[in-house]
Design an enzyme around this catalytic site. Structure first.
Site, short mmCIF file in Angstrom:
data_model
loop_
_atom_site.label_atom_id
_atom_site.label_comp_id
_atom_site.label_asym_id
_atom_site.label_seq_id
_atom_site.Cartn_x
_atom_site.Cartn_y
_atom_site.Cartn_z
N LYS A 45 -24.84 -105.17 20.66
CA LYS A 45 -24.72 -106.73 21.06
C LYS A 45 -24.98 -107.43 19.51
CE LYS A 45 -27.18 -109.85 24.42
NZ LYS A 45 -25.81 -110.32 25.17
N TYR B 96 -28.39 -109.74 18.54
CA TYR B 96 -29.10 -110.56 19.37
C TYR B 96 -29.46 -110.14 21.06
CZ TYR B 96 -25.16 -112.14 22.31
OH TYR B 96 -24.20 -112.39 23.28
N LEU C 268 -20.35 -104.17 26.97
CA LEU C 268 -21.86 -104.24 26.71
C LEU C 268 -22.34 -103.58 27.65
CD1 LEU C 268 -23.88 -105.37 24.66
CD2 LEU C 268 -24.28 -107.21 26.28
N GLU D 46 -14.60 -106.78 30.59
CA GLU D 46 -15.70 -107.74 31.04
C GLU D 46 -15.42 -108.91 30.89
OE1 GLU D 46 -19.28 -106.67 28.32
OE2 GLU D 46 -17.76 -106.28 26.76
N1 PMP Z 1 -20.88 -108.42 28.46
C1 PMP Z 1 -21.13 -109.39 27.65
C2 PMP Z 1 -20.05 -109.25 26.45
C3 PMP Z 1 -22.10 -110.31 27.33
O1 PMP Z 1 -22.17 -111.07 26.22
C4 PMP Z 1 -23.16 -110.21 28.12
C5 PMP Z 1 -24.34 -111.08 28.01
N2 PMP Z 1 -25.10 -110.90 26.97
C6 PMP Z 1 -23.04 -109.31 29.20
C7 PMP Z 1 -21.98 -108.49 29.44
C8 PMP Z 1 -24.25 -109.19 30.23
O2 PMP Z 1 -25.29 -108.59 29.47
P1 PMP Z 1 -26.81 -108.64 30.04
O3 PMP Z 1 -26.82 -108.52 31.53
O4 PMP Z 1 -27.87 -107.71 29.41
O5 PMP Z 1 -27.08 -110.29 29.85
#
Ligand code: PMP
Length: 287
Positions: free
Chosen positions: A151, A33, A207, A183
């Site tokens: 993701k 996603y 991620l 994270e």
């Molecule tokens: N880490 C994780 C585990 C996440 O779910 C997200 C948000 N989807 C992020 C980091 C941040 O990623 P982004 O800046 O692309 O939203």
């Protein structure tokens, strides 16, 4: 107003959208996603999300069900149809359904991926209360699988982490593996020491946040020092500031970690400044 959603080529009212009970996204979390934010009716960093989507699909041997231009047009049409000023566009691609349940991947020649997209209206997202007050986090063990760079829709543990935080009277959880913060449950984690912004380096462990990439680039442009390395909860608790980044919450100050207040318990100047710069720059480049 009934929300218009997109399912496999059709724009339909949300209560008419249908997916097979055999869809592998539903049965096996076999899907990926993206969440793209919308500010002033425009998409923030669409290209970044589209590129990461393609990478996630490649890593799982899945095909892209449409072209990038088509994807952009669907995003825009949903924003238009649902009159989204501030909010999000959620996109999910699964390996589809071959009409049964089997661990082996179905033949991609005969089983097409499922593409679902919908909007979420979030008025006031840009000036949220949380961003003014900052958020409190707890630390929890990171027990997720080893390919967090993809993701996928396997979000049960992050959901449990949010519930653990809620139960502890906090807002979110930072996950820790081998003593180091990986994270947040749905964001990347940072600490600030003096003029230095410290965040874990990219690997399969986290991620690769689209907001992370933008914020680090902007921080460097603003003459801040960026150090990509792991840190512990103890180091975070004694840092000057902490914050998180994500497409849906932008730059979010963290004011408490495992019950220890950061500074005066209010958002720090670096997080505030980065949030301003990020929103400013993003709005200029929104499409
Ligand atoms: N880490 C994780 C585990 C996440 O779910 C997200 C948000 N989807 C992020 C980091 C941040 O990623 P982004 O800046 O692309 O939203």
């Amino acid at each position: 107003m009934t929300r218009t959603v997109y399912v496999n080529g059709a724009y339909v009212p949300e209560n008419e959208a249908q997916i097979s009970i055999f869809d592998r996204g539903f049965l096996m979390a076999d899907g990926v996603y993206e969440v793209t934010s919308v500010l002033g009716g425009k998409l923030i960093d669409f290209e970044g999300h589209a590129v990461r989507l393609e990478r996630s699909l490649n890593e799982l041997d899945m095909g892209m069900p449409c072209t990038m231009d088509e994807l952009l047009e669907i995003h825009r049409e949903l924003v238009r149809a649902n009159e989204i000023d501030e909010g999000l566009v959620y996109l999910q691609i699964t390996r589809g359904s071959d009409g049964d349940r089997d661990f082996a991947f179905p033949d991609p020649e005969t089983t097409v991926p499922t593409l679902v997209m919908f909007t979420q209206s979030k008025p006031g997202m840009m000036n949220s209360e949380a961003s003014k007050k900052g958020v409190k986090v707890i630390s929890i063990e990171d027990i997720r699988w080893g390919r967090r760079d993809i993701k996928t829709v396997q979000l049960l543990y992050p959901s449990m982490g949010k519930m653990m935080a809620k139960k502890a009277g906090c807002d979110d959880a930072w996950m820790v593996e081998d003593g180091f913060v990986t994270e947040g449950t749905s964001n990347n984690a940072y600490i600030v020491k003096g003029n230095k912004i410290i965040t874990r380096g990219l690997s399969n462990d986290i991620l690769h946040g689209i907001t992370r990439a933008a914020v680090l680039r902007m921080a460097k442009e603003a003459q801040m020092v960026v150090e990509e390395r792991s840190f512990t909860i103890e180091e975070a608790q004694t840092a000057d500031e902490a914050f998180t980044t994500s497409a849906s919450a932008f730059v979010m100050p963290v004011v408490e970690i495992d019950g220890v207040m950061m500074g005066k318990g209010t958002p720090g100047p670096v997080a505030k400044r980065l949030r301003e710069i990020y929103l400013d720059e993003s709005l200029k480049k929104a499409i």
